[in-house]
Design a protein around this motif. Structure first.
Motif, PDB file in Angstrom:
ATOM      1  N   VAL A 132       0.841  -1.203   0.000  1.00 46.14           N
ATOM      2  CA  VAL A 132       0.000   0.000   0.000  1.00 46.14           C
ATOM      3  C   VAL A 132       0.874   1.249   0.000  1.00 46.14           C
ATOM      4  O   VAL A 132       0.592   2.227  -0.705  1.00 46.14           O
ATOM      5  CB  VAL A 132      -0.965  -0.017   1.206  1.00 46.14           C
ATOM      6  CG1 VAL A 132      -1.653   1.319   1.387  1.00 46.14           C
ATOM      7  CG2 VAL A 132      -2.000  -1.121   1.041  1.00 46.14           C
ATOM      8  N   LEU A 133       1.955   1.220   0.777  1.00 45.52           N
ATOM      9  CA  LEU A 133       2.871   2.361   0.825  1.00 45.52           C
ATOM     10  C   LEU A 133       3.513   2.602  -0.534  1.00 45.52           C
ATOM     11  O   LEU A 133       3.581   3.736  -1.006  1.00 45.52           O
ATOM     12  CB  LEU A 133       3.951   2.128   1.877  1.00 45.52           C
ATOM     13  CG  LEU A 133       5.031   3.188   1.995  1.00 45.52           C
ATOM     14  CD1 LEU A 133       4.445   4.483   2.529  1.00 45.52           C
ATOM     15  CD2 LEU A 133       6.145   2.712   2.888  1.00 45.52           C
ATOM     16  N   LEU A 134       3.960   1.544  -1.183  1.00 47.58           N
ATOM     17  CA  LEU A 134       4.578   1.697  -2.502  1.00 47.58           C
ATOM     18  C   LEU A 134       3.570   2.158  -3.551  1.00 47.58           C
ATOM     19  O   LEU A 134       3.911   2.933  -4.445  1.00 47.58           O
ATOM     20  CB  LEU A 134       5.230   0.376  -2.927  1.00 47.58           C
ATOM     21  CG  LEU A 134       6.476  -0.025  -2.144  1.00 47.58           C
ATOM     22  CD1 LEU A 134       6.969  -1.392  -2.600  1.00 47.58           C
ATOM     23  CD2 LEU A 134       7.565   1.014  -2.281  1.00 47.58           C
ATOM     24  N   ALA A 135       2.328   1.704  -3.440  1.00 48.36           N
ATOM     25  CA  ALA A 135       1.305   2.117  -4.400  1.00 48.36           C
ATOM     26  C   ALA A 135       0.955   3.595  -4.241  1.00 48.36           C
ATOM     27  O   ALA A 135       0.569   4.250  -5.209  1.00 48.36           O
ATOM     28  CB  ALA A 135       0.049   1.266  -4.232  1.00 48.36           C
ATOM     29  N   ASN A 136       1.085   4.127  -3.035  1.00 48.24           N
ATOM     30  CA  ASN A 136       0.734   5.518  -2.775  1.00 48.24           C
ATOM     31  C   ASN A 136       1.953   6.420  -2.661  1.00 48.24           C
ATOM     32  O   ASN A 136       1.846   7.537  -2.152  1.00 48.24           O
ATOM     33  CB  ASN A 136      -0.092   5.611  -1.490  1.00 48.24           C
ATOM     34  CG  ASN A 136      -1.452   5.011  -1.670  1.00 48.24           C
ATOM     35  OD1 ASN A 136      -2.141   5.317  -2.622  1.00 48.24           O
ATOM     36  ND2 ASN A 136      -1.839   4.127  -0.761  1.00 48.24           N
ATOM     37  N   LEU A 137       3.087   5.968  -3.131  1.00 48.00           N
ATOM     38  CA  LEU A 137       4.300   6.772  -3.044  1.00 48.00           C
ATOM     39  C   LEU A 137       4.226   8.023  -3.917  1.00 48.00           C
ATOM     40  O   LEU A 137       4.652   9.103  -3.501  1.00 48.00           O
ATOM     41  CB  LEU A 137       5.521   5.922  -3.425  1.00 48.00           C
ATOM     42  CG  LEU A 137       6.875   6.439  -2.990  1.00 48.00           C
ATOM     43  CD1 LEU A 137       6.918   6.606  -1.491  1.00 48.00           C
ATOM     44  CD2 LEU A 137       7.958   5.488  -3.440  1.00 48.00           C
ATOM     45  N   GLY A 138       3.657   7.906  -5.102  1.00 47.32           N
ATOM     46  CA  GLY A 138       3.509   9.054  -5.993  1.00 47.32           C
ATOM     47  C   GLY A 138       2.649  10.157  -5.392  1.00 47.32           C
ATOM     48  O   GLY A 138       3.068  11.323  -5.336  1.00 47.32           O
ATOM     49  N   SER A 166      -6.247  16.785  -4.326  1.00 49.61           N
ATOM     50  CA  SER A 166      -6.411  15.642  -5.227  1.00 49.61           C
ATOM     51  C   SER A 166      -5.516  14.476  -4.818  1.00 49.61           C
ATOM     52  O   SER A 166      -5.704  13.362  -5.314  1.00 49.61           O
ATOM     53  CB  SER A 166      -6.122  16.052  -6.664  1.00 49.61           C
ATOM     54  OG  SER A 166      -4.750  16.327  -6.831  1.00 49.61           O
ATOM     55  N   ASN A 167      -4.589  14.718  -3.937  1.00 52.51           N
ATOM     56  CA  ASN A 167      -3.684  13.664  -3.475  1.00 52.51           C
ATOM     57  C   ASN A 167      -4.035  13.194  -2.066  1.00 52.51           C
ATOM     58  O   ASN A 167      -3.154  12.921  -1.255  1.00 52.51           O
ATOM     59  CB  ASN A 167      -2.239  14.159  -3.511  1.00 52.51           C
ATOM     60  CG  ASN A 167      -1.759  14.375  -4.911  1.00 52.51           C
ATOM     61  OD1 ASN A 167      -1.963  13.522  -5.764  1.00 52.51           O
ATOM     62  ND2 ASN A 167      -1.148  15.514  -5.162  1.00 52.51           N
ATOM     63  N   VAL A 168      -5.321  13.055  -1.776  1.00 50.51           N
ATOM     64  CA  VAL A 168      -5.732  12.597  -0.454  1.00 50.51           C
ATOM     65  C   VAL A 168      -5.353  11.128  -0.229  1.00 50.51           C
ATOM     66  O   VAL A 168      -5.325  10.670   0.912  1.00 50.51           O
ATOM     67  CB  VAL A 168      -7.244  12.802  -0.220  1.00 50.51           C
ATOM     68  CG1 VAL A 168      -7.582  14.259  -0.116  1.00 50.51           C
ATOM     69  CG2 VAL A 168      -8.061  12.123  -1.283  1.00 50.51           C
ATOM     70  N   PHE A 169      -5.049  10.414  -1.300  1.00 52.56           N
ATOM     71  CA  PHE A 169      -4.615   9.025  -1.141  1.00 52.56           C
ATOM     72  C   PHE A 169      -3.259   8.943  -0.445  1.00 52.56           C
ATOM     73  O   PHE A 169      -2.861   7.877   0.035  1.00 52.56           O
ATOM     74  CB  PHE A 169      -4.557   8.321  -2.491  1.00 52.56           C
ATOM     75  CG  PHE A 169      -5.898   8.099  -3.099  1.00 52.56           C
ATOM     76  CD1 PHE A 169      -6.793   7.228  -2.517  1.00 52.56           C
ATOM     77  CD2 PHE A 169      -6.278   8.772  -4.236  1.00 52.56           C
ATOM     78  CE1 PHE A 169      -8.041   7.014  -3.056  1.00 52.56           C
ATOM     79  CE2 PHE A 169      -7.518   8.578  -4.802  1.00 52.56           C
ATOM     80  CZ  PHE A 169      -8.411   7.695  -4.207  1.00 52.56           C
ATOM     81  N   ALA A 170      -2.570  10.058  -0.375  1.00 52.49           N
ATOM     82  CA  ALA A 170      -1.293  10.082   0.335  1.00 52.49           C
ATOM     83  C   ALA A 170      -1.497   9.808   1.819  1.00 52.49           C
ATOM     84  O   ALA A 170      -0.614   9.255   2.479  1.00 52.49           O
ATOM     85  CB  ALA A 170      -0.604  11.425   0.138  1.00 52.49           C
ATOM     86  N   VAL A 171      -2.660  10.149   2.355  1.00 56.96           N
ATOM     87  CA  VAL A 171      -2.948   9.886   3.767  1.00 56.96           C
ATOM     88  C   VAL A 171      -2.973   8.373   4.008  1.00 56.96           C
ATOM     89  O   VAL A 171      -2.508   7.897   5.052  1.00 56.96           O
ATOM     90  CB  VAL A 171      -4.286  10.547   4.162  1.00 56.96           C
ATOM     91  CG1 VAL A 171      -4.668  10.202   5.583  1.00 56.96           C
ATOM     92  CG2 VAL A 171      -4.197  12.052   3.978  1.00 56.96           C
ATOM     93  N   ILE A 172      -3.481   7.619   3.050  1.00 64.54           N
ATOM     94  CA  ILE A 172      -3.477   6.155   3.168  1.00 64.54           C
ATOM     95  C   ILE A 172      -2.038   5.646   3.181  1.00 64.54           C
ATOM     96  O   ILE A 172      -1.689   4.744   3.949  1.00 64.54           O
ATOM     97  CB  ILE A 172      -4.282   5.523   2.015  1.00 64.54           C
ATOM     98  CG1 ILE A 172      -5.738   5.949   2.105  1.00 64.54           C
ATOM     99  CG2 ILE A 172      -4.163   4.008   2.022  1.00 64.54           C
ATOM    100  CD1 ILE A 172      -6.565   5.573   0.900  1.00 64.54           C
ATOM    101  N   GLY A 173      -1.185   6.227   2.356  1.00 64.26           N
ATOM    102  CA  GLY A 173       0.230   5.850   2.348  1.00 64.26           C
ATOM    103  C   GLY A 173       0.923   6.192   3.656  1.00 64.26           C
ATOM    104  O   GLY A 173       1.752   5.429   4.152  1.00 64.26           O
ATOM    105  N   ILE A 174       0.582   7.332   4.239  1.00 61.32           N
ATOM    106  CA  ILE A 174       1.159   7.715   5.527  1.00 61.32           C
ATOM    107  C   ILE A 174       0.689   6.755   6.618  1.00 61.32           C
ATOM    108  O   ILE A 174       1.474   6.349   7.479  1.00 61.32           O
ATOM    109  CB  ILE A 174       0.793   9.174   5.858  1.00 61.32           C
ATOM    110  CG1 ILE A 174       1.492  10.116   4.873  1.00 61.32           C
ATOM    111  CG2 ILE A 174       1.163   9.532   7.292  1.00 61.32           C
ATOM    112  CD1 ILE A 174       1.020  11.543   4.942  1.00 61.32           C
ATOM    113  N   ALA A 175      -0.581   6.359   6.573  1.00 57.91           N
ATOM    114  CA  ALA A 175      -1.094   5.377   7.536  1.00 57.91           C
ATOM    115  C   ALA A 175      -0.382   4.039   7.365  1.00 57.91           C
ATOM    116  O   ALA A 175      -0.054   3.369   8.358  1.00 57.91           O
ATOM    117  CB  ALA A 175      -2.599   5.210   7.374  1.00 57.91           C
ATOM    118  N   ALA A 176      -0.110   3.635   6.133  1.00 62.24           N
ATOM    119  CA  ALA A 176       0.608   2.378   5.891  1.00 62.24           C
ATOM    120  C   ALA A 176       2.032   2.466   6.426  1.00 62.24           C
ATOM    121  O   ALA A 176       2.552   1.490   6.985  1.00 62.24           O
ATOM    122  CB  ALA A 176       0.620   2.057   4.404  1.00 62.24           C
ATOM    123  N   ALA A 177       2.670   3.621   6.284  1.00 66.89           N
ATOM    124  CA  ALA A 177       4.015   3.795   6.830  1.00 66.89           C
ATOM    125  C   ALA A 177       3.987   3.703   8.350  1.00 66.89           C
ATOM    126  O   ALA A 177       4.877   3.105   8.960  1.00 66.89           O
ATOM    127  CB  ALA A 177       4.597   5.134   6.384  1.00 66.89           C
TER     128      ALA A 177
END
Length: 115
Positions: free
Chosen positions: A16-22, A66-77
């Motif tokens: 999930v972290l790698l998918a949301n890295l961008g 538009s990059n709210v998916f970054a919050v999911i990446g931060i949660a995965a980290a």
């Protein structure tokens, strides 16, 4: 079994972290740009300059939202961090030392209590 489940959850969190890295990188760049735009807005003396900086700031805010998916990446980290800490705690032995006396610490504390 606990370590296996931690490994599986950690693997999923890593994917999930790698998918949301961008989106995470774009969110970081957007926040930095907003900081720069705010500094330029404060330094600007003309009304037209301030209106231009506000317009540019609104564009960057829309990019950031538009990059709210970054919050999911931060949660995965964060989940990866918690799993790493939990993994390290499980490696410590529980109970008395194999070669030591189980009452060794008790005798030290009793001696301190009597003094």
């Amino acid at each position: 079994m606990k370590k296996f489940l931690l490994f599986i959850v950690g693997l999923i969190a890593l994917l999930v972290l790698l998918a949301n890295l961008g989106p995470m990188v774009l969110l970081g760049v957007s926040v930095w740009l907003l900081y720069v735009i705010f500094k330029k807005f404060i330094k600007s003396d003309s009304v037209a300059g301030k209106i231009g900086w506000v317009f540019l700031g609104l564009i960057v805010v829309s990019i950031a939202f538009s990059n709210v998916f970054a919050v999911i990446g931060i949660a995965a980290a964060y989940i990866l961090y918690v799993i790493y800490k939990g993994w390290k705690e499980d490696d410590e032995p529980v109970g008395p030392k194999p070669n030591g006396d189980p009452f060794d610490n008790f005798e030290k504390q009793w001696a301190e209590f009597n003094n």
